[in-house]
Enzyme design. Structure first.
Site, PDB file in Angstrom:
ATOM      1  N   GLU A   1      42.908  47.801  41.574  1.00  0.00           N
ATOM      2  CA  GLU A   1      41.361  48.113  40.996  1.00  0.00           C
ATOM      3  C   GLU A   1      41.246  49.504  40.379  1.00  0.00           C
ATOM      4  O   GLU A   1      40.946  49.546  39.328  1.00  0.00           O
ATOM      5  CB  GLU A   1      40.483  47.672  41.992  1.00  0.00           C
ATOM      6  CG  GLU A   1      40.175  46.192  42.324  1.00  0.00           C
ATOM      7  CD  GLU A   1      41.409  45.758  43.399  1.00  0.00           C
ATOM      8  OE1 GLU A   1      41.683  44.447  43.461  1.00  0.00           O
ATOM      9  OE2 GLU A   1      41.986  46.457  44.112  1.00  0.00           O
TER      10      GLU A   1
ATOM     11  N   ARG B   1      45.435  32.943  39.212  1.00  0.00           N
ATOM     12  CA  ARG B   1      46.589  33.411  39.456  1.00  0.00           C
ATOM     13  C   ARG B   1      47.510  32.480  38.293  1.00  0.00           C
ATOM     14  O   ARG B   1      48.542  32.669  37.576  1.00  0.00           O
ATOM     15  CB  ARG B   1      47.312  33.641  40.752  1.00  0.00           C
ATOM     16  CG  ARG B   1      46.528  34.585  41.429  1.00  0.00           C
ATOM     17  CD  ARG B   1      47.075  34.456  42.985  1.00  0.00           C
ATOM     18  NE  ARG B   1      46.190  35.412  43.845  1.00  0.00           N
ATOM     19  CZ  ARG B   1      46.621  36.262  44.499  1.00  0.00           C
ATOM     20  NH1 ARG B   1      48.011  36.665  44.514  1.00  0.00           N
ATOM     21  NH2 ARG B   1      45.512  37.061  45.164  1.00  0.00           N
TER      22      ARG B   1
ATOM     23  N   ASP C   1      32.649  40.758  44.585  1.00  0.00           N
ATOM     24  CA  ASP C   1      33.238  41.756  43.362  1.00  0.00           C
ATOM     25  C   ASP C   1      33.181  40.976  42.003  1.00  0.00           C
ATOM     26  O   ASP C   1      32.478  41.266  41.349  1.00  0.00           O
ATOM     27  CB  ASP C   1      34.518  42.099  43.636  1.00  0.00           C
ATOM     28  CG  ASP C   1      35.448  41.200  44.267  1.00  0.00           C
ATOM     29  OD1 ASP C   1      35.253  40.014  44.413  1.00  0.00           O
ATOM     30  OD2 ASP C   1      36.770  41.537  44.610  1.00  0.00           O
TER      31      ASP C   1
ATOM     32  N   GLU D   1      41.660  31.069  43.701  1.00  0.00           N
ATOM     33  CA  GLU D   1      43.254  31.880  43.726  1.00  0.00           C
ATOM     34  C   GLU D   1      44.265  31.169  42.577  1.00  0.00           C
ATOM     35  O   GLU D   1      44.667  31.706  41.796  1.00  0.00           O
ATOM     36  CB  GLU D   1      43.781  31.904  45.085  1.00  0.00           C
ATOM     37  CG  GLU D   1      42.955  32.782  46.025  1.00  0.00           C
ATOM     38  CD  GLU D   1      43.006  34.439  45.984  1.00  0.00           C
ATOM     39  OE1 GLU D   1      43.855  34.738  44.826  1.00  0.00           O
ATOM     40  OE2 GLU D   1      42.725  35.058  46.602  1.00  0.00           O
TER      41      GLU D   1
END
Length: 473
Positions: free
Chosen positions: A367, A108, A239, A104
């Site tokens: 998405e 980010r 994903d 993360e």
């Protein structure tokens, strides 16, 4: 057809620039309202809670500020960017939180700083990126037997560890260990320091060397040996493995990633693609028990964008056909009473789409608009712009409060939809960025020159810069 059901616009006629400019301006205003509320209530905090007017901690670094930088840059929000700059300049990672997820913070924070350095050439951003990259490498996270990194870092000590949450798997997640490579590659490209790319490559190679015969790894990776186990999904924990296979090939030119990506997509088509009675194409999951689960996370809606992007770089044309079918299902997810999509949809035995009570919330995820943006750029079909505008209009209608701004929503398929009272940083980093760019001209972040990381931070495509460092050609 779907056009009539969703929005009133004639989806086949191109729009004049004047209307598109108005739309870009509306999205820019949404960004400004969100920023204003963040400044009033949560300055310096990771996450905004707009209704109770406070901020909460996750990384302890002011994540909302960092994740918003390149969106504000692209929108020309100079004043807001100036405020952000003053904050970012003074960030000290050692003031950060104890349990920070390495994936993360990479996508980010590292991602945002790398992009801002490319956009501005301001050395401050590269310095911040290098400081963080060094912390991650020096944390010991990558010093496992297999090279598959541990999942978390304590920023205050700089030491890595496994997840501490009760009930968390001791294994790392597939998507987490295979979705740091674009960022580490770009840091190596900019600094000429090979350590970052080597760490990312080693993790990736370990996973690739243990991929099952069907080329579809399961969602948990054993840090001891790189083998995967558990369910098979293109949703949570799975994903972005697929997204970064494609994007590492685009970024570095290493063809092993391309070959693995093509093989994986073929298997997805053979094993996971189903069609509902109404002709909606969706991607199912396979549970650990090998039973097929007819559910699809909104997260899976990244896939049409990746499939379409691949065809710009030489993937077979059936990838684009599959992308266009799946994105229709993603847009169909927004046909709720609020016009917002749930976190997950399911298909029952008669293959009707339904939403479980537990899944009836929306984090205003990016998405679907991400895929619509890429499909618009690749196909130039006006319906993709029209559908994205419908989604933006629903956000304006259902998730916006004139004073407190935007919030995640719950009970989105009832007349009594309620605000969840918090706002994810990806709404600013991704959702609004893609909604802005889809209405803009093609020469802003052209897809043959930039590749977006999984948090919508674009990096330049410079494969020649990687010729010497590609372990896997």
């Amino acid at each position: 057809g779907i056009n009539a059901e969703y929005g009133g616009e004639d989806v086949d006629s191109p729009l004049p620039r004047s209307i598109l400019d108005k739309r870009m301006n509306s999205v820019r205003e949404s960004m400004r309202l969100s920023w204003k509320r963040y400044k009033e209530c949560a300055w310096g905090a990771d996450k905004l809670h707009p209704d109770s007017c406070h901020g909460s901690t996750w990384f302890g670094l002011g994540l909302t500020i960092i994740d918003s930088l390149d969106t504000m840059f692209l929108m020309g929000l100079k004043e807001e960017l100036g405020e952000a700059y003053e904050f970012v300049k003074n960030i000290d990672y050692r003031d950060g939180a104890k349990n920070v997820n390495i994936f993360e913070i990479t996508i980010r924070v590292l991602g945002a700083f790398l992009t801002m350095f490319t956009f501005t050439k301001d050395q401050m951003y590269l310095t911040k990126a290098v400081e963080l990259g060094d912390m991650l490498i020096d944390s010991g996270a990558f010093n496992t037997v297999s090279g598959v990194p541990l999942s978390d870092i304590d920023l205050s000590t700089g030491i890595s560890h496994r997840p501490t949450c009760p009930g968390c798997s001791k294994h790392s997640s597939l998507s987490e260990v295979t979705t740091i490579q674009l960022e580490f590659n770009e840091l190596t490209r900019l600094t000429k320091d090979p350590r970052y790319k080597e760490a990312g490559d080693r993790a990736m190679l370990t996973v690739l060397n243990h991929v099952p015969e069907d080329h579809l790894p399961r969602i948990y990776v054993d840090v001891k040996n790189g083998r995967t186990s558990g369910a098979l999904t293109l949703g949570a924990r799975g994903d972005s493995y697929y997204e970064y296979l494609l994007k590492q090939w685009i970024q570095t030119g290493a063809t092993r990633y391309r070959d693995e990506y093509f093989a994986a997509v073929q298997s997805i088509k053979d094993k996971l693609v189903f069609s509902s009675r109404r002709g909606l194409t969706y991607i199912a999951e396979i549970l650990e028990s090998q039973r097929i689960s007819h559910k699809m996370d909104h997260l899976v809606c990244f896939l049409p964008g990746s499939l379409a992007l691949g065809t710009l770089h030489g993937a077979p044309s059936w990838h684009l056909e599959l992308a266009e079918e799946v994105v229709r299902t993603c847009v169909e997810m927004y046909h709720t009473k609020t016009g917002l999509a749930p976190e997950i949809i399911k298909f029952d035995l008669s293959s009707q789409l339904f939403i479980s009570r537990n899944d009836e919330f929306s984090l205003l995820r990016p998405e679907t608009v991400e895929s619509l943006f890429i499909l618009w750029r690749v196909t130039k079909k006006p319906k993709y712009r029209a559908w994205a505008w419908d989604i933006f209009s629903s956000i304006e209608r259902s998730a916006k409060h004139p004073d407190t701004g935007y919030s995640s929503m719950k009970r989105i398929n009832t007349e009594r939809a309620q605000r969840k009272g918090d706002l994810e940083s990806f709404f600013l980093a991704e959702t609004l960025k893609y909604l802005y760019l889809i209405n803009g001209p093609d020469d802003v972040i052209p897809l043959h020159r930039y590749v977006f990381n999984t948090e919508a931070h674009p990096f330049p495509i410079r494969p020649k810069d990687f010729d010497r460092t590609n372990v896997i050609s």
